[in-house]
Design a protein around this motif. Structure first.
Motif, PDB file in Angstrom:
ATOM      1  N   GLY A 180       0.809  -1.211   0.000  1.00  0.00           N
ATOM      2  CA  GLY A 180       0.000   0.000   0.000  1.00  0.00           C
ATOM      3  C   GLY A 180       0.843   1.262   0.000  1.00  0.00           C
ATOM      4  N   TRP A 181       0.185   2.350   0.201  1.00  0.00           N
ATOM      5  CA  TRP A 181       0.806   3.674   0.192  1.00  0.00           C
ATOM      6  C   TRP A 181       1.848   3.741   1.309  1.00  0.00           C
ATOM      7  N   THR A 182       3.109   3.927   0.957  1.00  0.00           N
ATOM      8  CA  THR A 182       4.203   3.809   1.919  1.00  0.00           C
ATOM      9  C   THR A 182       5.054   5.074   1.927  1.00  0.00           C
ATOM     10  N   ASN A 183       5.446   5.502   3.115  1.00  0.00           N
ATOM     11  CA  ASN A 183       6.191   6.756   3.227  1.00  0.00           C
ATOM     12  C   ASN A 183       7.694   6.543   3.014  1.00  0.00           C
ATOM     13  N   SER A 208      -8.417   8.016   2.758  1.00  0.00           N
ATOM     14  CA  SER A 208      -8.321   6.891   1.831  1.00  0.00           C
ATOM     15  C   SER A 208      -7.842   5.584   2.444  1.00  0.00           C
ATOM     16  N   ILE A 209      -7.232   5.626   3.623  1.00  0.00           N
ATOM     17  CA  ILE A 209      -6.705   4.407   4.229  1.00  0.00           C
ATOM     18  C   ILE A 209      -7.495   4.085   5.493  1.00  0.00           C
ATOM     19  N   PRO A 210      -8.267   3.010   5.497  1.00  0.00           N
ATOM     20  CA  PRO A 210      -9.112   2.678   6.643  1.00  0.00           C
ATOM     21  C   PRO A 210      -8.353   2.595   7.962  1.00  0.00           C
ATOM     22  N   MET A 214      -0.275   5.855   6.491  1.00  0.00           N
ATOM     23  CA  MET A 214       0.525   5.199   5.461  1.00  0.00           C
ATOM     24  C   MET A 214       1.322   4.063   6.093  1.00  0.00           C
ATOM     25  N   LEU A 215       1.771   3.142   5.266  1.00  0.00           N
ATOM     26  CA  LEU A 215       2.678   2.117   5.742  1.00  0.00           C
ATOM     27  C   LEU A 215       4.038   2.736   6.037  1.00  0.00           C
ATOM     28  N   ASN A 216       4.730   2.191   7.027  1.00  0.00           N
ATOM     29  CA  ASN A 216       6.141   2.470   7.221  1.00  0.00           C
ATOM     30  C   ASN A 216       6.950   1.488   6.385  1.00  0.00           C
ATOM     31  N   PRO A 217       8.197   1.805   6.045  1.00  0.00           N
ATOM     32  CA  PRO A 217       8.997   0.886   5.238  1.00  0.00           C
ATOM     33  C   PRO A 217       9.181  -0.500   5.856  1.00  0.00           C
ATOM     34  N   GLY A 244      -3.047  -1.629   4.669  1.00  0.00           N
ATOM     35  CA  GLY A 244      -3.815  -0.875   5.645  1.00  0.00           C
ATOM     36  C   GLY A 244      -5.278  -0.754   5.255  1.00  0.00           C
ATOM     37  N   GLY A 245      -5.709  -1.637   4.332  1.00  0.00           N
ATOM     38  CA  GLY A 245      -7.105  -1.628   3.892  1.00  0.00           C
ATOM     39  C   GLY A 245      -7.371  -0.751   2.688  1.00  0.00           C
ATOM     40  N   GLN A 246      -6.316  -0.157   2.135  1.00  0.00           N
ATOM     41  CA  GLN A 246      -6.510   0.762   0.992  1.00  0.00           C
ATOM     42  C   GLN A 246      -6.651  -0.008  -0.312  1.00  0.00           C
ATOM     43  N   TYR A 247      -7.624   0.363  -1.095  1.00  0.00           N
ATOM     44  CA  TYR A 247      -7.783  -0.176  -2.448  1.00  0.00           C
ATOM     45  C   TYR A 247      -8.033   0.992  -3.398  1.00  0.00           C
ATOM     46  N   ILE A 248      -7.470   0.909  -4.571  1.00  0.00           N
ATOM     47  CA  ILE A 248      -7.681   1.975  -5.560  1.00  0.00           C
ATOM     48  C   ILE A 248      -8.926   1.647  -6.375  1.00  0.00           C
TER      49      ILE A 248
END
Length: 248
Positions: A180-183, A208-210, A214-217, A244-248
Motif C-alpha cells: 500500500g501507500w508507503t512513506n 483513503s486508508i481505513p 501510510m505504511l512504514n517501510p 492498511g485496507g486501501q484499495y484503488i
C-alpha cells in the motif's frame, strides 16, 4: 544458509528487507545505481562476507547477467529473488512522453523479466526457489496519473501467476505482494514535487486508508520474510495485500 537476491535494496522497503535478511543470517545480493551508497551499506551492516553489491542501472539490461553471475560466483546459488525496484513518475496517457514510458517499462518490467531468465535456470537446477514480486493496487486500473506504472504492475502480476503455474513442478514458488501507500523517500519526494503539502497529504491519507496511516517501510517486511522462508513452501500464485485496507 539461504541466499536472497534483491532487485534493488539500497533504499526504502528494499533496504529494510536487506537488513532483516542479514539479521537472519542469510547471504544477500543487492544492487543500485550509486556505487558509493552500496559500499557504505556493506560497511555499515558489518557482514561483508554475506553481502554482495552490484552497481546496476535498470534502464539497461546489459548489466543483469553480470549481476547474476557475480551473485552465483560469491554464493553458488540463489534461493529467493525479491523484485522490489520500481519507479512511479506521473504518467497520464494525455501527457506522458516516450522517454518516461520507456523508463517505467525498462525498470519495472523489462529488468525483472530478463533477470528471471537467468535466475529461473538456477532455481530449476536446484529444484527449489521463491520469487516475490512487489505489486500495487494500481494493477487493477490505477490512478489517472499513473497509467504506465499501472500497466507494468498488471504485467508483473501476470508474470507471477505464469511462473507459479508453469514452474511449480521444479519446486519454484511465486507470489505477488501488493504494498500500500508507503512513506518511502521516493514517495515523499514525488508528492512534494507535485506541490502536495504535508497537511494535505495527511488529510488525504486519513480519507483513503481505513487504518488511518501510510505504511512504514518496515510494515511489508514480515510478509516478505515469510514468503522466502520454508514456512510458506506450499504458498504460490497468491496475491497478498499489505495496504492498511486501501484499495484503488
Amino acid at each position: 544458509m539461504k541466499t536472497v537476491m534483491l532487485l534493488g535494496g539500497t533504499k526504502g522497503v528494499g533496504f529494510e528487507i536487506l537488513k532483516s535478511c542479514v539479521s537472519k543470517g542469510y547471504a544477500v545480493a543487492f544492487c543500485g545505481r550509486n556505487k558509493a551508497e552500496g559500499q557504505q551499506i556493506l560497511k555499515s551492516l558489518g557482514a561483508e562476507d554475506r553481502l554482495y553489491f552490484h552497481e546496476l542501472d535498470l534502464n539497461s539490461n546489459t548489466g543483469l547477467k553480470d549481476y547474476y553471475d557475480g551473485t552465483i560466483e560469491k554464493f553458488k546459488s540463489i534461493d529467493s529473488l525479491i523484485v522490489y525496484a520500481g519507479i512511479t513518475p506521473f504518467s497520464p496517457i494525455l501527457d506522458i512522453d516516450e522517454e518516461t514510458y520507456d523508463s517505467v517499462f525498462n525498470v519495472n518490467l523489462k529488468a525483472p523479466f530478463f533477470l528471471l531468465k537467468y535466475v529461473l535456470k538456477s532455481m530449476i537446477e536446484q529444484n527449489s526457489g521463491s520469487i516475490v514480486f512487489f505489486g500495487s493496487a494500481h494493477m487493477e486500473c490505477g490512478e489517472q496519473d499513473r497509467t504506465a506504472y499501472a500497466l507494468t504492475k498488471g504485467a508483473l502480476n501476470q508474470l507471477s501467476t505464469h511462473i507459479a503455474r508453469h514452474y511449480s513442478k521444479y519446486g519454484i514458488r511465486s507470489n505477488y505482494l501488493i504494498m500500500g501507500w508507503t512513506n518511502t523517500e521516493g514517495e515523499i519526494t514525488l508528492r512534494q514535487e507535485a506541490g502536495v503539502s504535508e497537511e494535505a497529504l495527511k488529510s488525504q491519507i486519513e480519507e483513503s486508508i481505513p487504518m488511518g496511516r501510510m505504511l512504514n517501510p518496515t510494515d511489508p517486511v514480515p510478509m516478505v520474510m515469510h514468503l522466502i522462508s520454508d514456512d510458506s513452501l506450499m504458498t504460490t500464485g497468491s496475491i497478498i495485500r499489505v495496504t492498511g485496507g486501501q484499495y484503488i
